[in-house]
Design a protein around this motif. Structure first.
Motif, short mmCIF file in Angstrom:
data_model
loop_
_atom_site.label_atom_id
_atom_site.label_comp_id
_atom_site.label_asym_id
_atom_site.label_seq_id
_atom_site.Cartn_x
_atom_site.Cartn_y
_atom_site.Cartn_z
N ALA A 23 0.96 -1.24 -0.06
CA ALA A 23 -0.11 -0.17 -0.09
C ALA A 23 0.88 1.31 0.10
N GLY A 24 1.96 1.17 0.62
CA GLY A 24 2.74 2.41 0.88
C GLY A 24 3.36 2.55 -0.33
N ASP A 25 3.65 1.82 -1.15
CA ASP A 25 4.64 1.82 -2.32
C ASP A 25 3.39 2.37 -3.59
N VAL A 26 2.21 1.93 -3.48
CA VAL A 26 1.22 2.40 -4.18
C VAL A 26 0.93 4.00 -4.19
N ASP A 27 0.77 4.49 -2.65
CA ASP A 27 0.75 5.84 -2.35
C ASP A 27 1.77 6.75 -2.85
N THR A 28 3.04 5.96 -2.74
CA THR A 28 4.38 6.99 -3.04
C THR A 28 4.21 7.10 -4.58
N LEU A 29 4.05 6.00 -5.24
CA LEU A 29 4.16 6.12 -6.64
C LEU A 29 3.08 7.29 -7.12
N LEU A 30 1.75 7.21 -6.65
CA LEU A 30 0.83 8.04 -7.40
C LEU A 30 0.95 9.52 -6.73
N LYS A 31 1.61 9.68 -5.86
CA LYS A 31 1.96 10.97 -5.33
C LYS A 31 3.49 11.62 -5.84
N LEU A 32 3.89 10.82 -6.57
CA LEU A 32 5.18 11.26 -7.49
C LEU A 32 5.03 12.59 -8.07
N PRO A 33 5.86 13.70 -7.64
CA PRO A 33 5.66 15.04 -8.51
C PRO A 33 5.74 14.78 -9.94
N SER A 34 6.89 13.90 -10.32
CA SER A 34 6.88 13.74 -11.72
C SER A 34 5.73 13.11 -12.36
N LEU A 35 4.78 12.49 -11.70
CA LEU A 35 3.58 11.94 -12.36
C LEU A 35 2.75 12.96 -12.27
N GLN A 36 2.53 14.00 -11.77
CA GLN A 36 1.78 15.16 -11.74
C GLN A 36 1.47 15.96 -12.64
N ASP A 69 -0.82 19.66 -13.16
CA ASP A 69 -1.96 20.58 -12.84
C ASP A 69 -2.44 19.94 -11.52
N GLY A 70 -1.69 19.53 -10.66
CA GLY A 70 -2.04 18.96 -9.40
C GLY A 70 -2.79 17.61 -9.18
N GLN A 71 -2.86 16.96 -10.34
CA GLN A 71 -3.76 15.83 -10.43
C GLN A 71 -2.72 14.46 -11.09
N LEU A 72 -2.99 13.51 -10.92
CA LEU A 72 -2.20 12.35 -11.23
C LEU A 72 -2.37 12.66 -12.82
N ASP A 73 -1.17 12.24 -13.60
CA ASP A 73 -0.97 12.19 -14.91
C ASP A 73 -1.30 10.94 -15.58
N ARG A 74 -2.46 10.56 -16.00
CA ARG A 74 -2.84 9.06 -16.41
C ARG A 74 -2.10 8.60 -17.39
N GLN A 75 -1.83 9.35 -18.27
CA GLN A 75 -1.11 9.06 -19.61
C GLN A 75 0.39 8.82 -19.17
N LEU A 76 0.96 9.41 -18.42
CA LEU A 76 2.24 9.06 -17.72
C LEU A 76 2.33 7.91 -17.17
N ALA A 105 9.88 4.36 -7.09
CA ALA A 105 9.71 5.51 -7.13
C ALA A 105 10.98 6.32 -7.94
N GLY A 106 12.16 5.83 -7.48
CA GLY A 106 13.36 6.30 -7.89
C GLY A 106 13.59 6.12 -9.44
N ASP A 107 13.17 4.81 -9.93
CA ASP A 107 13.41 4.39 -11.01
C ASP A 107 12.31 5.12 -12.20
N VAL A 108 11.35 5.58 -11.67
CA VAL A 108 10.29 6.35 -12.37
C VAL A 108 10.76 7.74 -12.64
N ASP A 109 11.24 8.11 -11.53
CA ASP A 109 11.66 9.49 -11.54
C ASP A 109 13.00 9.53 -12.37
N THR A 110 13.89 8.76 -12.25
CA THR A 110 14.96 8.75 -13.21
C THR A 110 14.71 8.76 -14.51
N LEU A 111 13.81 7.94 -14.96
CA LEU A 111 13.40 7.88 -16.55
C LEU A 111 12.99 9.05 -16.88
#
Length: 152
Positions: free
Chosen positions: A8-21, A23-30, A46-52
């Protein structure tokens, strides 16, 4: 092969990553692009997502170039995250350049051919693009390449 439920914590961390936001919302395309890369490989770190998403070679005018990410995620679908150096090497291949810039049409064709197969070897790209049967009037026949690229 499924890796099971993510924590659960990994899901929350991923969905709140600034790089996946956006306009303040989760960018579903990304998220969809990341999901494609990780399909069957387990939940991403999360680090792998941010790095890419922050790779300089995937940026255009200070923003993530979504067209490039789409090509990368197509090739890497179900294969996991590519190494940063491999992304740079692919995008800087001399045979994929036109007028000093990445030829996006060629990359799109290569991406289609390599869907879910990872990155091609530089020599394979060069060999394909120089095939006499793909030339027309001394130039690469892009329409023919596009037709060929959708075959697997």
């Amino acid at each position: 092969m499924s890796k099971g439920f993510p924590k659960a914590g990994d899901v929350d961390t991923l969905l709140k990553l600034p790089s996946l936001q956006k306009d303040g919302q989760l960018d579903r395309q990304l998220l969809s692009s990341i999901s494609s890369i990780c399909n069957g490989k387990g939940f991403p770190k999360a680090g792998d997502v941010d790095t890419l998403l922050k790779l300089p070679s995937l940026q255009k005018d200070g923003q993530l170039d979504r067209q490039l990410l789409s090509s990368i995620s197509s090739m890497m679908s179900s294969r996991g995250f590519p190494k940063a150096g491999d992304v740079d090497t692919l995008l800087k291949l001399p045979s994929l350049q036109k007028d000093g810039q990445l030829d996006r049409q060629l990359l799109s064709s290569i991406s289609s051919m390599m869907s879910s197969r990872g990155f091609p070897k530089a020599g394979d790209v060069d060999t394909l693009l120089k095939l006499p049967s793909l030339q027309k009037d001394g130039q690469l026949d892009r329409q023919l390449l596009s037709s060929i690229s959708s075959m697997k």
